[in-house]
Design an enzyme around this catalytic site. Structure first.
Site, mmCIF file in Angstrom:
data_model
loop_
_atom_site.group_PDB
_atom_site.id
_atom_site.type_symbol
_atom_site.label_atom_id
_atom_site.label_comp_id
_atom_site.label_asym_id
_atom_site.label_seq_id
_atom_site.Cartn_x
_atom_site.Cartn_y
_atom_site.Cartn_z
ATOM 1 N N HIS A 133 -10.375 3.705 10.099
ATOM 2 C CA HIS A 133 -9.520 2.585 9.697
ATOM 3 C C HIS A 133 -8.064 2.816 10.057
ATOM 4 O O HIS A 133 -7.350 1.915 10.511
ATOM 5 C CB HIS A 133 -9.638 2.395 8.181
ATOM 6 C CG HIS A 133 -9.669 0.969 7.792
ATOM 7 N ND1 HIS A 133 -10.823 0.232 7.792
ATOM 8 C CD2 HIS A 133 -8.682 0.121 7.425
ATOM 9 C CE1 HIS A 133 -10.551 -0.999 7.427
ATOM 10 N NE2 HIS A 133 -9.266 -1.094 7.204
ATOM 11 N N CYS A 193 3.377 2.484 5.128
ATOM 12 C CA CYS A 193 2.914 3.872 5.169
ATOM 13 C C CYS A 193 1.398 3.861 5.292
ATOM 14 O O CYS A 193 0.703 3.381 4.392
ATOM 15 C CB CYS A 193 3.344 4.595 3.899
ATOM 16 S SG CYS A 193 2.628 6.229 3.756
ATOM 17 N N ARG A 238 8.968 12.506 4.568
ATOM 18 C CA ARG A 238 9.703 11.547 5.410
ATOM 19 C C ARG A 238 10.234 10.354 4.630
ATOM 20 O O ARG A 238 10.788 9.423 5.200
ATOM 21 C CB ARG A 238 8.761 11.057 6.536
ATOM 22 C CG ARG A 238 8.471 12.150 7.547
ATOM 23 C CD ARG A 238 7.214 11.895 8.337
ATOM 24 N NE ARG A 238 6.994 12.946 9.334
ATOM 25 C CZ ARG A 238 6.467 14.140 9.076
ATOM 26 N NH1 ARG A 238 6.086 14.451 7.846
ATOM 27 N NH2 ARG A 238 6.335 15.051 10.041
ATOM 28 N N ILE A 251 -1.821 6.248 5.673
ATOM 29 C CA ILE A 251 -2.243 7.651 5.523
ATOM 30 C C ILE A 251 -3.691 7.770 5.984
ATOM 31 O O ILE A 251 -4.547 6.965 5.584
ATOM 32 C CB ILE A 251 -2.072 8.117 4.062
ATOM 33 C CG1 ILE A 251 -0.589 8.013 3.654
ATOM 34 C CG2 ILE A 251 -2.586 9.552 3.898
ATOM 35 C CD1 ILE A 251 -0.300 8.378 2.211
ATOM 36 N N TRP A 278 0.866 -1.199 0.000
ATOM 37 C CA TRP A 278 0.000 0.000 0.000
ATOM 38 C C TRP A 278 0.898 1.243 0.000
ATOM 39 O O TRP A 278 1.921 1.274 0.679
ATOM 40 C CB TRP A 278 -0.888 0.026 1.257
ATOM 41 C CG TRP A 278 -2.274 -0.499 1.037
ATOM 42 C CD1 TRP A 278 -2.617 -1.798 0.846
ATOM 43 C CD2 TRP A 278 -3.485 0.258 0.996
ATOM 44 N NE1 TRP A 278 -3.970 -1.895 0.698
ATOM 45 C CE2 TRP A 278 -4.538 -0.667 0.784
ATOM 46 C CE3 TRP A 278 -3.793 1.622 1.127
ATOM 47 C CZ2 TRP A 278 -5.871 -0.265 0.696
ATOM 48 C CZ3 TRP A 278 -5.128 2.017 1.053
ATOM 49 C CH2 TRP A 278 -6.147 1.085 0.832
#
Ligand code: RBF
Length: 155
Positions: free
Chosen positions: A94, A86, A133, A88, A28
């Site tokens: 979720h 990662c 990052r 987001i 993902w």
């Protein structure tokens, strides 16, 4: 080849040529996790790990890093595991469930196996924060995860 490990003002010469590290990468947000992976590999190589001793495995999403990380840590030939993902934030809760589960699972994988299992998961509010990052203005957290793995391997 020996690398130099810097901790505060202390520089230590280390020989990591026999160490084997697994990197588990979530698919993902692939553009971000690939950048984290590149950062982790280049950092491990800089510190003297051989490329054949860096073992990559993919998992579908960050939620699966817990089990992927545990499986790799259970491999007797592996000295440390780096989990890269990662997450987001979206419009639903979720995000919180995934972040909490993976933080717990990665911790558990390390404690169960007695090996360093490193939490290299970005948990950001948006894509911009993630990019910053993952090789942007705030560095590359994949590189930092690799340094953490090294520090734990030479503990
Ligand atoms: N996985 C990630 O690594 N990052 C994400 O931002 C992410 N967001 C998700 C949002 C939703 C609504 C769902 C259903 C899954 C998401 N996943 C994400 C995938 C998750 O880590 C896992 O692979 C799946 O839930 C299957 O167990």
């Amino acid at each position: 080849m020996a690398g130099i490990l810097t901790s505060g003002k202390v520089k230590t010469k280390i020989n990591l040529s026999k160490k084997r590290v697994a990197i588990v990468v979530a698919e993902w947000n692939e553009d971000i996790t690939e950048a984290l992976y590149e950062g982790a590999v280049s950092s491990l190589r800089e510190h003297g790990l051989k490329s054949q001793n860096i073992i990559r495995k993919n998992v579908p999403g960050s939620f699966e890093l817990s089990l992927g990380g545990l499986w790799m840590a259970q491999d007797k030939t592996i000295d440390a595991v780096i989990c890269l993902g990662c997450v987001i934030q979206g419009d639903t809760p979720h995000f919180d469930y995934i972040c909490q589960a993976v933080a717990y699972g990665v911790t558990e994988a390390g404690l169960k196996t007695g090996k360093p299992v490193i939490f290299g998961v970005l948990t950001t509010l948006n894509k911009k924060q993630a990019l910053e990052r993952a090789g942007g203005k705030l560095g590359n957290k994949g590189e930092e995860a690799a340094i953490t793995a090294i520090k734990m391997m030479v503990f």
